[in-house]
Design a protein around this motif. Structure first.
Motif, PDB file in Angstrom:
ATOM      1  N   UNK A   1       0.915  -1.513   0.215  1.00  0.00           N
ATOM      2  CA  UNK A   1      -0.297  -0.045   0.161  1.00  0.00           C
ATOM      3  C   UNK A   1       1.257   0.614  -0.186  1.00  0.00           C
ATOM      4  N   UNK A   2       0.291   2.672  -0.082  1.00  0.00           N
ATOM      5  CA  UNK A   2       0.791   3.241  -0.103  1.00  0.00           C
ATOM      6  C   UNK A   2       0.576   4.510   0.714  1.00  0.00           C
ATOM      7  N   UNK A   3       0.377   4.584   2.288  1.00  0.00           N
ATOM      8  CA  UNK A   3       0.461   4.771   3.509  1.00  0.00           C
ATOM      9  C   UNK A   3       1.124   6.574   3.750  1.00  0.00           C
ATOM     10  N   UNK A   4      -0.380   6.932   3.992  1.00  0.00           N
ATOM     11  CA  UNK A   4       0.033   8.257   4.939  1.00  0.00           C
ATOM     12  C   UNK A   4      -0.144   8.936   5.953  1.00  0.00           C
ATOM     13  N   UNK A   5       1.078   9.212   6.368  1.00  0.00           N
ATOM     14  CA  UNK A   5       0.748   9.012   7.771  1.00  0.00           C
ATOM     15  C   UNK A   5       1.180  11.031   8.352  1.00  0.00           C
ATOM     16  N   UNK A   6       0.406  11.705   9.272  1.00  0.00           N
ATOM     17  CA  UNK A   6       0.970  13.007   9.385  1.00  0.00           C
ATOM     18  C   UNK A   6      -0.250  13.228  11.402  1.00  0.00           C
ATOM     19  N   UNK A   7       0.332  13.873  11.519  1.00  0.00           N
ATOM     20  CA  UNK A   7       0.915  14.613  12.947  1.00  0.00           C
ATOM     21  C   UNK A   7      -0.749  15.418  12.609  1.00  0.00           C
ATOM     22  N   UNK A   8      -1.797  15.008  14.772  1.00  0.00           N
ATOM     23  CA  UNK A   8      -2.671  14.962  14.383  1.00  0.00           C
ATOM     24  C   UNK A   8      -3.065  16.937  15.108  1.00  0.00           C
ATOM     25  N   UNK A   9      -1.690  16.952  15.843  1.00  0.00           N
ATOM     26  CA  UNK A   9      -1.645  18.609  16.090  1.00  0.00           C
ATOM     27  C   UNK A   9      -1.521  18.691  18.105  1.00  0.00           C
ATOM     28  N   UNK A  10      -1.744  19.441  18.258  1.00  0.00           N
ATOM     29  CA  UNK A  10      -2.207  19.536  19.845  1.00  0.00           C
ATOM     30  C   UNK A  10      -3.128  19.124  21.021  1.00  0.00           C
ATOM     31  N   UNK A  11      -4.381  19.112  20.178  1.00  0.00           N
ATOM     32  CA  UNK A  11      -5.611  18.924  20.356  1.00  0.00           C
ATOM     33  C   UNK A  11      -5.839  17.377  20.815  1.00  0.00           C
ATOM     34  N   UNK A  12      -4.650  16.711  19.916  1.00  0.00           N
ATOM     35  CA  UNK A  12      -4.277  14.668  20.107  1.00  0.00           C
ATOM     36  C   UNK A  12      -3.740  14.682  21.278  1.00  0.00           C
ATOM     37  N   UNK A  13      -2.466  15.026  21.970  1.00  0.00           N
ATOM     38  CA  UNK A  13      -2.253  15.436  22.646  1.00  0.00           C
ATOM     39  C   UNK A  13      -2.201  14.596  23.449  1.00  0.00           C
ATOM     40  N   UNK A  14      -1.386  13.510  24.262  1.00  0.00           N
ATOM     41  CA  UNK A  14      -1.836  12.898  25.046  1.00  0.00           C
ATOM     42  C   UNK A  14      -0.673  13.139  26.517  1.00  0.00           C
ATOM     43  N   UNK A  15      -0.929  14.332  27.165  1.00  0.00           N
ATOM     44  CA  UNK A  15      -0.655  15.168  27.948  1.00  0.00           C
ATOM     45  C   UNK A  15       0.934  15.919  27.140  1.00  0.00           C
ATOM     46  N   UNK A  16       0.807  16.222  26.055  1.00  0.00           N
ATOM     47  CA  UNK A  16       1.624  16.918  25.585  1.00  0.00           C
ATOM     48  C   UNK A  16       2.226  16.502  24.675  1.00  0.00           C
ATOM     49  N   UNK A  17       3.458  16.890  24.125  1.00  0.00           N
ATOM     50  CA  UNK A  17       3.721  17.076  22.625  1.00  0.00           C
ATOM     51  C   UNK A  17       4.598  15.837  22.490  1.00  0.00           C
ATOM     52  N   UNK A  18       5.135  15.011  23.572  1.00  0.00           N
ATOM     53  CA  UNK A  18       5.629  13.973  23.800  1.00  0.00           C
ATOM     54  C   UNK A  18       4.746  13.013  22.726  1.00  0.00           C
ATOM     55  N   UNK A  19       3.618  13.366  22.977  1.00  0.00           N
ATOM     56  CA  UNK A  19       2.707  11.905  23.266  1.00  0.00           C
ATOM     57  C   UNK A  19       1.433  12.296  22.415  1.00  0.00           C
ATOM     58  N   UNK A  20       1.715  12.810  20.906  1.00  0.00           N
ATOM     59  CA  UNK A  20       1.068  12.412  20.015  1.00  0.00           C
ATOM     60  C   UNK A  20      -0.018  12.311  19.309  1.00  0.00           C
ATOM     61  N   UNK A  21      -0.949  12.073  18.829  1.00  0.00           N
ATOM     62  CA  UNK A  21      -1.202  11.018  18.181  1.00  0.00           C
ATOM     63  C   UNK A  21      -1.403  11.401  16.736  1.00  0.00           C
ATOM     64  N   UNK A  22      -1.005  10.653  15.594  1.00  0.00           N
ATOM     65  CA  UNK A  22      -0.567  10.366  14.316  1.00  0.00           C
ATOM     66  C   UNK A  22      -2.060  10.034  13.774  1.00  0.00           C
ATOM     67  N   UNK A  23      -2.031  10.372  12.369  1.00  0.00           N
ATOM     68  CA  UNK A  23      -3.155   9.515  11.378  1.00  0.00           C
ATOM     69  C   UNK A  23      -2.038   8.867  10.357  1.00  0.00           C
ATOM     70  N   UNK A  24      -3.204   7.618  10.301  1.00  0.00           N
ATOM     71  CA  UNK A  24      -2.463   6.694   9.140  1.00  0.00           C
ATOM     72  C   UNK A  24      -3.122   6.607   8.056  1.00  0.00           C
ATOM     73  N   UNK A  25      -2.846   6.831   6.724  1.00  0.00           N
ATOM     74  CA  UNK A  25      -4.821   6.170   6.141  1.00  0.00           C
ATOM     75  C   UNK A  25      -4.071   5.641   4.844  1.00  0.00           C
ATOM     76  N   UNK A  26      -5.086   4.856   4.388  1.00  0.00           N
ATOM     77  CA  UNK A  26      -4.714   4.023   3.311  1.00  0.00           C
ATOM     78  C   UNK A  26      -5.204   3.719   3.022  1.00  0.00           C
ATOM     79  N   UNK A  27      -5.158   3.034   1.206  1.00  0.00           N
ATOM     80  CA  UNK A  27      -6.962   3.240   0.316  1.00  0.00           C
ATOM     81  C   UNK A  27      -5.787   0.884  -0.226  1.00  0.00           C
ATOM     82  N   UNK A  28      -6.665   0.629  -0.139  1.00  0.00           N
ATOM     83  CA  UNK A  28      -6.979  -0.728  -0.043  1.00  0.00           C
ATOM     84  C   UNK A  28      -6.828  -1.054  -2.189  1.00  0.00           C
ATOM     85  N   UNK A  29      -5.652  -1.297  -2.600  1.00  0.00           N
ATOM     86  CA  UNK A  29      -5.675  -1.094  -3.739  1.00  0.00           C
ATOM     87  C   UNK A  29      -5.955  -2.408  -5.014  1.00  0.00           C
ATOM     88  N   UNK A  30      -5.735  -3.745  -4.128  1.00  0.00           N
ATOM     89  CA  UNK A  30      -5.717  -4.998  -4.880  1.00  0.00           C
ATOM     90  C   UNK A  30      -6.056  -5.893  -3.897  1.00  0.00           C
TER      91      UNK A  30
END
Length: 239
Positions: free
Chosen positions: A210-239
């Protein structure tokens, strides 16, 4: 009807931050009074735990809702999709998806552990769906993410929010990803929000072609601070 109640994610973690702040109060006062203001370390630790607890509480009660609303709006759903929410908990993402599917359906799968979310139980999630007016578009299953009870290519979209990292040992997370891909239709989308383990999901999906894309979701999804951020991973099943 009672309003929907979504609880707290990983309540032991929040309890630990609050407890740390409370336990530091006597030390902060003592050093300020008897050791002089130059002895700042207890006060600095108190500020650290207090700010971390406040950020964590904001993320679990407000931030994740706003961020997921933006994620789902960005998917531009048709409204008739079949969707699977892995580790749905009390339904924050499940119900947000259902509101965008007037002609579709969302299935929530969870093991219903209260250590992952306070008061986590299928009857609570069902009550939340009813309170939000989407009960007719939601079904709930007790299921293990590493052995999903669904046929191949059953869903147009598979989502997971702060759930897959709870699988131990770590190799089980890759089994869960394989299961998510198995039940996803060709052309279907995988959307995962998670903490540090998310980077390993990206690498695993690449190995699966697959060709996943990963990006940070910013301070609104910090679990206590920037040292524990949330990342978003998206991908399309091509086959």
């Amino acid at each position: 009807m009672s309003p929907a109640r979504y609880g707290i994610d990983a309540p032991p973690a929040l309890f630990g931050l609050i407890s740390g702040a409370v336990l530091l109060i006597p030390g902060t006062i003592f050093t300020a009074v008897f050791a002089g203001w130059w002895a700042l370390w207890p006060g600095l630790l108190f500020v650290y735990f207090t700010v971390s607890a406040a950020l964590y509480l904001h993320t679990t009660t407000r931030g994740k809702f706003a961020v997921w609303a933006e994620i789902l709006d960005g998917l531009a759903l048709r409204g008739d999709e079949q969707v699977l929410d892995l580790g749905c908990g009390r339904g924050a993402v499940l119900i947000a998806v259902a509101k965008r599917l007037p002609d579709g359906h969302v299935t929530g799968a969870d093991r219903w552990r209260s250590v992952d979310q306070s008061g986590n139980a299928p009857e609570v999630t069902a009550a939340n769906a009813a309170a939000e007016g989407v009960a007719d578009r939601v079904s709930l299953d007790t299921a293990d993410m590493t052995a999903l009870p669904y046929p191949d290519e059953s869903f147009d979209l598979v989502v997971a929010s702060m759930a897959i990292h709870n699988i131990h040992p770590a190799r089980g997370r890759f089994i869960a990803l394989d299961e998510a891909l198995r039940v996803l239709r060709t052309g279907g989308r995988l959307v995962i929000a998670d903490i540090t383990a998310a980077r390993s999901y990206h690498s695993f999906l690449e190995r699966r072609g697959l060709q996943p894309v990963t990006r940070p979701l910013g301070w609104r999804m910090w679990w206590g601070g920037p040292w524990l951020p949330t990342l978003l991973v998206t991908a399309v099943r091509s086959r």
